[in-house]
Design a protein around this motif. Structure first.
Motif, PDB file in Angstrom:
ATOM      1  N   HIS A 230      -3.712  -1.789   5.445  1.00 38.27           N
ATOM      2  CA  HIS A 230      -4.183  -2.047   4.274  1.00 38.27           C
ATOM      3  C   HIS A 230      -3.223  -3.071   3.478  1.00 38.27           C
ATOM      4  O   HIS A 230      -3.548  -3.888   2.863  1.00 38.27           O
TER       5      HIS A 230
ATOM      6  N   HIS B 106       0.489   5.870   0.203  1.00 40.73           N
ATOM      7  CA  HIS B 106      -0.340   6.830   0.293  1.00 40.73           C
ATOM      8  C   HIS B 106       0.710   8.177   0.433  1.00 40.73           C
ATOM      9  O   HIS B 106       1.784   8.263   0.718  1.00 40.73           O
TER      10      HIS B 106
ATOM     11  N   ASP C 291       0.792  -1.069   0.045  1.00 40.14           N
ATOM     12  CA  ASP C 291       0.065   0.052  -0.016  1.00 40.14           C
ATOM     13  C   ASP C 291       0.876   1.138  -0.185  1.00 40.14           C
ATOM     14  O   ASP C 291       2.126   1.159   0.521  1.00 40.14           O
TER      15      ASP C 291
HETATM   16 MG    MG Z   1      -4.395   2.504   1.543  1.00 38.27          MG
END
Ligand code: MG
Length: 385
Positions: free
Chosen positions: A267, A235, A233
């Motif tokens: 995540h 971000h 993941d």
């Molecule tokens: Mg995420």
């Protein structure tokens, strides 16, 4: 010699305490009785099969036994094992001159074992597979309190099935049983009828499933091996956002942008869980277009991913995460992160690892503009008796 097999599955499983007869319990996708039948149906030397079921199951016999390539008859059994064998023997055609008697509660009989029993029975008329006792064997009085004797271990062998007999020998054994002699196996009746019974090598894996512990052990043996899944993941980081990792809020000037808490650790782990279970991905289960997941906690989503894998027959046995972040340092927070992850994954803390790395000033992570995480999860089959 034409070889037939009588598979005795007429018990009602009283010792197991299960709600249905144990021979109908599932073992890795097939019932115990089907596994036993298929072991003989697949053997090159076996030409006839008779399955002895409790009388109330005979009308459903074909569906209980399943498809076979050899002719297979289903008959109802009697009160005692030897009565069931007598019923089975009556259903074998006259041209079958070597008969194997097998207990359906031994679903792991393999072709090599069946070969040894057939060879032994051909040679001497009666053969039982047996394994030598490893424990010291005591004869104990009926109350189970006082040892009467210690038996020489090298003379103690534990008999298994299939047991093999020339038809004439089994006829004599069954006739003796019908006259009222009680026996726990056909070899005992053959001995008492005066026939020598030879021992061939048994197989430690050819266990008899009698207790719930035996059933669990058999299911563990048949369970699929571990599965591994990886997750990733990433971000973007923005000023004024909270940095939440594994459910822990880490003091930081910047935090990840996202429509949820943007917890990259949870995540990535959730995707690893879905990956190991081959159950899709986080976007499919928790789409960001669904209001239910807006602002959802990553730790909660991870717990839901574990529950979905559990429904599919898996549990997590280990997890490892690497977080890529330029600052702040995560080491002081790692123990608390591991503790929370262990809770969501239903693991002990020492089965969960969290590591952190910087990106040495390279690319968006290195410039402090992004945070990423890689996760690996191992799932193992859930085995319940
Ligand atoms: Mg995420």
């Amino acid at each position: 010699m034409s070889v037939g097999v009588i598979i005795v599955a007429a018990g009602r499983g009283a010792r197991m305490g299960a709600s249905e007869p144990k021979q109908l319990l599932d073992l890795g996708g097939r019932t115990m009785v089907r596994r036993s039948v298929q072991a003989f149906d697949a053997h090159a030397s076996v030409s006839r099969i008779v399955v002895v079921l409790p009388v109330e199951l005979v009308s459903a016999g074909a569906s209980v036994v399943g498809p076979t390539t050899r002719p297979c008859a289903v008959v109802g059994g009697g009160d005692r094992r030897q009565d069931s064998v007598r019923c089975g023997l009556a259903a074998l055609p006259a041209d079958v001159d070597l008969v194997l008697v097998h207990d359906a509660a031994r679903p792991f009989a393999d072709a090599a074992l069946i070969d040894r029993v057939i060879a032994g029975a051909r040679e001497t008329g009666a053969a039982v597979p047996a394994v030598q006792a490893r424990d010291t064997v005591k004869r104990v009085d009926r109350d189970g309190a006082i040892v009467l004797a210690t038996l020489p271990r090298e003379e103690i062998w534990l008999a298994q099935t299939p047991q093999g007999f020339r038809r004439g020998v089994l006829d004599a054994a069954v006739a003796l049983g019908a006259r009222g002699v009680d026996a726990t196996d056909e070899a005992m009746l053959a001995e008492q009828a005066g026939h020598p019974v030879t021992v061939v090598a048994g197989d430690e894996r050819n266990i008899k499933i009698t207790t719930l512990e035996d059933l669990a052990e058999a299911r563990r043996r048949l369970a699929p091996g571990p599965r591994v899944g990886c997750g990733y993941d990433v971000h973007r980081l923005e000023s004024g956002r909270a940095l939440v990792l594994a459910g822990v809020t880490v003091p930081s000037e910047r935090g990840p942008l996202g429509h949820s808490d943007a917890d990259v650790v949870c995540h990535a782990l959730a995707d690893a869980v879905f990956g190991a279970a081959a159950a899709g991905d986080i976007g499919q289960h928790f789409p960001d277009t669904d209001a239910r997941w807006k602002g959802a906690s990553g730790l909660d989503l991870l717990g839901r991913a574990v529950a979905i894998a559990r429904e599919r027959g898996w549990r997590v046995s280990g997890a490892d995460v690497t977080v890529l972040l330029e600052r702040p340092k995560l080491a002081p927070h790692a123990p608390e992160m591991r503790r929370r992850l262990a809770g969501a994954l239903d693991l002990a803390m020492d089965q969960v690892s969290v590591k952190a790395k910087t990106n040495e000033g390279m690319d968006a992570v290195g410039r402090g503009e992004a945070i990423a995480a890689h996760a690996v999860v191992v799932l193992v089959a859930r085995v319940e008796p």
